[in-house]
Design an enzyme around this catalytic site. Structure first.
Site, PDB file in Angstrom:
ATOM      1  N   SER A  99       4.006  74.561 -11.055  1.00 52.40           N
ATOM      2  CA  SER A  99       3.447  73.254 -10.707  1.00 52.40           C
ATOM      3  C   SER A  99       1.954  73.134 -10.995  1.00 52.40           C
ATOM      4  O   SER A  99       1.531  73.307 -12.133  1.00 52.40           O
ATOM      5  CB  SER A  99       3.768  72.948  -9.251  1.00 52.40           C
ATOM      6  OG  SER A  99       3.414  71.624  -8.961  1.00 52.40           O
ATOM      7  N   HIS A 100       1.167  72.905  -9.944  1.00 52.73           N
ATOM      8  CA  HIS A 100      -0.259  72.659 -10.134  1.00 52.73           C
ATOM      9  C   HIS A 100      -1.056  73.946 -10.346  1.00 52.73           C
ATOM     10  O   HIS A 100      -2.253  73.890 -10.597  1.00 52.73           O
ATOM     11  CB  HIS A 100      -0.800  71.934  -8.898  1.00 52.73           C
ATOM     12  CG  HIS A 100      -0.541  72.702  -7.636  1.00 52.73           C
ATOM     13  ND1 HIS A 100       0.710  72.793  -7.065  1.00 52.73           N
ATOM     14  CD2 HIS A 100      -1.352  73.448  -6.868  1.00 52.73           C
ATOM     15  CE1 HIS A 100       0.633  73.549  -5.986  1.00 52.73           C
ATOM     16  NE2 HIS A 100      -0.605  73.958  -5.845  1.00 52.73           N
TER      17      HIS A 100
ATOM     18  N   ASP B 210       0.656  66.292 -12.478  1.00 54.06           N
ATOM     19  CA  ASP B 210       0.412  67.732 -12.430  1.00 54.06           C
ATOM     20  C   ASP B 210       1.252  68.500 -13.444  1.00 54.06           C
ATOM     21  O   ASP B 210       1.922  67.906 -14.289  1.00 54.06           O
ATOM     22  CB  ASP B 210       0.656  68.258 -11.013  1.00 54.06           C
ATOM     23  CG  ASP B 210       2.127  68.283 -10.646  1.00 54.06           C
ATOM     24  OD1 ASP B 210       2.879  67.458 -11.181  1.00 54.06           O
ATOM     25  OD2 ASP B 210       2.527  69.133  -9.818  1.00 54.06           O
TER      26      ASP B 210
ATOM     27  N   ASP C 253       4.113  70.079 -13.512  1.00 54.78           N
ATOM     28  CA  ASP C 253       5.539  69.804 -13.701  1.00 54.78           C
ATOM     29  C   ASP C 253       5.881  68.329 -13.501  1.00 54.78           C
ATOM     30  O   ASP C 253       7.061  67.977 -13.429  1.00 54.78           O
ATOM     31  CB  ASP C 253       6.377  70.696 -12.775  1.00 54.78           C
ATOM     32  CG  ASP C 253       6.059  70.477 -11.298  1.00 54.78           C
ATOM     33  OD1 ASP C 253       4.911  70.126 -10.986  1.00 54.78           O
ATOM     34  OD2 ASP C 253       6.955  70.661 -10.470  1.00 54.78           O
TER      35      ASP C 253
ATOM     36  N   ASP D 151       5.517  66.153 -11.008  1.00 52.79           N
ATOM     37  CA  ASP D 151       6.002  65.543  -9.767  1.00 52.79           C
ATOM     38  C   ASP D 151       4.880  64.971  -8.902  1.00 52.79           C
ATOM     39  O   ASP D 151       5.149  64.250  -7.945  1.00 52.79           O
ATOM     40  CB  ASP D 151       6.905  66.490  -8.971  1.00 52.79           C
ATOM     41  CG  ASP D 151       6.248  67.815  -8.649  1.00 52.79           C
ATOM     42  OD1 ASP D 151       5.091  68.027  -9.047  1.00 52.79           O
ATOM     43  OD2 ASP D 151       6.909  68.651  -8.005  1.00 52.79           O
ATOM     44  N   ARG D 152       3.624  65.281  -9.234  1.00 55.50           N
ATOM     45  CA  ARG D 152       2.522  64.718  -8.441  1.00 55.50           C
ATOM     46  C   ARG D 152       1.840  63.580  -9.193  1.00 55.50           C
ATOM     47  O   ARG D 152       1.941  63.497 -10.412  1.00 55.50           O
ATOM     48  CB  ARG D 152       1.465  65.792  -8.169  1.00 55.50           C
ATOM     49  CG  ARG D 152       1.971  66.940  -7.357  1.00 55.50           C
ATOM     50  CD  ARG D 152       0.812  67.833  -6.974  1.00 55.50           C
ATOM     51  NE  ARG D 152       1.305  68.978  -6.226  1.00 55.50           N
ATOM     52  CZ  ARG D 152       0.549  69.713  -5.437  1.00 55.50           C
ATOM     53  NH1 ARG D 152      -0.734  69.433  -5.298  1.00 55.50           N
ATOM     54  NH2 ARG D 152       1.061  70.730  -4.782  1.00 55.50           N
TER      55      ARG D 152
ATOM     56  N   LYS E 261       9.748  64.607  -5.730  1.00 53.54           N
ATOM     57  CA  LYS E 261       8.643  63.674  -5.881  1.00 53.54           C
ATOM     58  C   LYS E 261       8.473  63.402  -7.373  1.00 53.54           C
ATOM     59  O   LYS E 261       8.905  64.188  -8.202  1.00 53.54           O
ATOM     60  CB  LYS E 261       7.382  64.221  -5.227  1.00 53.54           C
ATOM     61  CG  LYS E 261       6.915  65.592  -5.689  1.00 53.54           C
ATOM     62  CD  LYS E 261       5.819  66.073  -4.745  1.00 53.54           C
ATOM     63  CE  LYS E 261       5.133  67.351  -5.238  1.00 53.54           C
ATOM     64  NZ  LYS E 261       5.787  68.570  -4.723  1.00 53.54           N
TER      65      LYS E 261
HETATM   66  C1  VG1 Z   1       1.797  72.403  -1.671  1.00 54.87           C
HETATM   67  C2  VG1 Z   1       1.632  71.050  -1.019  1.00 54.87           C
HETATM   68  C3  VG1 Z   1       2.997  70.486  -0.652  1.00 54.87           C
HETATM   69  C4  VG1 Z   1       3.876  70.438  -1.900  1.00 54.87           C
HETATM   70  C5  VG1 Z   1       3.941  71.815  -2.531  1.00 54.87           C
HETATM   71  C6  VG1 Z   1       4.691  71.803  -3.838  1.00 54.87           C
HETATM   72  O1  VG1 Z   1       2.382  73.301  -0.765  1.00 54.87           O
HETATM   73  O2  VG1 Z   1       0.817  71.141   0.115  1.00 54.87           O
HETATM   74  O3  VG1 Z   1       2.828  69.213  -0.089  1.00 54.87           O
HETATM   75  O4  VG1 Z   1       5.174  70.020  -1.569  1.00 54.87           O
HETATM   76  O5  VG1 Z   1       2.622  72.287  -2.807  1.00 54.87           O
HETATM   77  O6  VG1 Z   1       4.114  70.893  -4.722  1.00 54.87           O
HETATM   78  P1  VG1 Z   1       1.538  74.385   0.072  1.00 54.87           P
HETATM   79  O7  VG1 Z   1       2.538  75.201   0.810  1.00 54.87           O
HETATM   80  O8  VG1 Z   1       0.727  75.168  -0.936  1.00 54.87           O
HETATM   81  O9  VG1 Z   1       0.632  73.593   0.951  1.00 54.87           O
HETATM   82  V1  VG1 Z   1       4.227  71.197  -6.367  1.00 54.87           V
HETATM   83  O10 VG1 Z   1       3.737  69.803  -7.147  1.00 54.87           O
HETATM   84  O11 VG1 Z   1       3.119  72.513  -6.455  1.00 54.87           O
HETATM   85  O12 VG1 Z   1       5.720  71.731  -6.669  1.00 54.87           O
HETATM   86 CO    CO Z   2       4.256  69.822  -9.023  1.00 60.70          CO
END
Ligand code: VG1
Ligand code: CO
Length: 543
Positions: A113-114, A277, A279, A281-282, A376
């Site tokens: 992801s990010h 982001d 992948d 989804d953000r 998302k």
């Molecule tokens: C983070 C965010 C959470 C989100 C998750 C996955 O998790 O706070 O809201 O669902 O990333 O997003 P954490 O446990 O690091 O706070 V993604 O776009 O990285 O799949």
């Molecule tokens: Co993501």
């Protein structure tokens, strides 16, 4: 084709976090590491013989290697068909849609992801179930338990599949379809939103900048924004997915999407700015000279969603993760809709969406989505904003001001302290947990604690309980601080401190966020001893 049985022994720590298993690429490159995890998924996944598996990822370094491994394992584990995005590409929301549309039993989404990508950066594997959503905790717990006793993985001995050419091939009796990663998703978006209305405002001179951050959304954004909606070419920036995201964090916030922010604050800024982001989804939403916090975006979209064809019948309910601001709750109350508060992570929305209890969901971390998929969805949020702005004929800033004048304003920020030693972070949380019962009644500057607890969620659909989902300190008047540790990092611990101050509609709704949160920042340190425990006097990232 013969199935090879590869004897194996467990690896430590293959426990999925907030969103799948995330580790450094070097960890995933260990022989058998990815195979063990994928085999554990296949061993516990609910599926019929001959069922379909979706495989795709965000295009980051090591994606193609793991896709080939997954295909060889799937063929040996009784799958009948694998759908894989061309070039190994499938955004997380597109993968969710493909799983649902083609009746797959599940899917593997390869992404961190990010988190940054590249040989020394991060990789991840997430398993989604047949509803298209992230595996719920009962499933991820079972996968983890399986990784701890695994003693073999099965694979066919076959050459790599050509991932770059659309069409079908067969390996070990299993069909592999390389599909267009964009087409199904673009069609879904066109079914939800009023594309002609958006096209008309674009023709009328409405301008936009979209930063795909060299991540997976580029091809989707080019097809939808530039080809179907008529935004001029160049509207999508950094639109080609790169294995290392150009060396950046593909995290759409004001820190990592700084260039977009500067574009949107310039005198000649476009009308609308957005980013997504790694992948896809953000989403980040910035109007000309007006940043919209993700929590506000959720509330504003919920208040206006009925203006888009896909939501014309209204919403069934609104759900947000616990640390997300309460702005959406006020919209739900005004519309007479149920509001739900879930733990962090999209997997907790799946049951509410499946049961038809919620239509729109969101997280403060720039995630917004609806019941159109079970993830998302970054571009979905961007398109809903475009649809709303096109119908209402107003600017982002004007819409925000109108919203706050009606519902009040939840000033909001998240402070992240990254890569803290895990022991120190755990000690902070342990000490604060112990202190919670004594906090009510105590004053910190002008703030008095009304209640404090450790958030525990009971799923209203299946009754499952998830405890220890973040520490909440609620103040008189509606302000709040939440403390929790990240479940997506790959190095040490990340402490997230979520700060929220509410101003009613007749209060101070036109101030700068830092000044409105200053008392809460001071209270957060006094309550949790952040500096003492971590040695840090300021956060690494403020979003
Ligand atoms: C983070 C965010 C959470 C989100 C998750 C996955 O998790 O706070 O809201 O669902 O990333 O997003 P954490 O446990 O690091 O706070 V993604 O776009 O990285 O799949
Ligand atoms: Co993501």
């Amino acid at each position: 084709m013969t199935i090879m049985i590869h004897p194996s022994t467990p690896f430590e720590g293959q426990k999925p976090g907030t969103s799948g298993l995330r580790k450094k690429v070097r960890v995933f490159q260990q022989p058998g590491y990815a195979e063990n995890f994928i085999q554990a998924v296949f061993d516990v996944a609910e599926r019929q013989p001959g069922s379909t598996l979706v495989v795709g990822g965000d295009g980051r370094f090591h994606n193609r290697t793991v896709i080939q491994q997954a295909i060889r394992l799937a063929a040996a584990n009784g799958y009948g068909r694998v759908l894989v995005g061309q070039g190994g590409i499938l955004s997380t929301p597109a993968a969710s849609h493909v799983i649902r549309k083609y009746g797959a039993s599940g899917g593997l989404i390869l992404s961190a992801s990010h988190n940054p990508g590249g040989p020394d950066e991060d990789f991840g594997i997430k398993y989604n179930i047949a509803n298209g959503g992230p595996a719920p905790e009962a499933v991820t717990d079972a996968i983890y338990a399986r990784t701890r006793e695994i003693d073999r993985w099965l694979a066919v001995d076959a050459a790599d599949v050509d991932l770059d050419t659309l069409g079908s091939t067969s390996i070990g009796g299993m069909v592999v379809d390389v599909i267009d990663p964009v087409a199904d998703y673009a069609e879904l978006m066109e079914s939800l939103f009023d594309f002609p209305a958006i096209r008309r405002v674009v023709e009328g001179g409405f301008t936009m900048a979209f930063d795909a951050m060299s991540a997976v959304t580029g091809p989707y954004a080019v097809e939808i924004l530039e080809r179907r909606l008529g935004f001029p070419s160049g509207t999508v920036r950094n639109g080609i997915p790169l294995e290392d995201f150009g060396g950046h964090h593909p995290d759409p916030n004001l820190v990592h999407a700084r260039a977009l922010y500067e574009t949107m604050m310039a005198p000649d800024a476009p009308d609308f700015g957005a980013a997504s982001d790694g992948d896809g989804d953000r989403n980040l939403i910035i109007g000309r000279h007006r940043f919209i916090t993700p929590s506000d975006s959720l509330a504003m979209l919920a208040a206006n969603a009925h203006l888009a064809p896909g939501y014309a019948a209204g919403l069934k309910g609104i759900a947000r993760s616990m640390p997300t601001s309460a702005a959406a709750d006020r919209v739900a109350a005004a519309l007479g809709l149920p509001a739900f508060e879930t733990p962090t992570g999209w997997k907790f929305f799946g049951n509410l969406l499946d049961a038809g209890m919620a239509t729109i969901c969101g997280e403060e971390s720039a995630g917004t989505g609806s019941d159109h998929v079970r993830e998302k969805d970054g571009l979905w949020a961007v398109l809903l904003w475009l649809n709303v702005l096109a119908v209402r004929g107003m600017s982002v800033d004007a819409l925000a001001r109108e919203h706050w004048a009606r519902f009040g304003r939840n000033y909001y920020a998240r402070h992240d302290y990254e890569a803290i030693e895990s022991e120190r972070a755990n000690a902070l949380i342990a000490a604060l947990t112990q202190a919670l019962p004594g906090l009510p009644g105590q004053a910190f500057g002008p703030l008095t604690v009304a209640a404090a607890d450790s958030f525990c969620y009971t799923d209203p659909v299946d009754g499952s309980i998830s405890a220890n989902q973040g520490l909440r300190v609620l103040f008189e008047g509606g302000s709040r601080i939440v403390f929790r540790l990240s479940g997506t990092g790959t190095e040490g611990a990340t402490l997230r401190v979520y700060l929220e101050a509410y101003e009613p509609s007749d209060g101070d709704i036109d101030r700068e966020t830092p000044e409105m949160l200053a008392d809460l920042v001071a209270a957060a340190d006094a309550i949790a001893g952040i500096a003492n425990h971590t040695g840090r006097t300021r956060p690494d990232v403020v979003t």
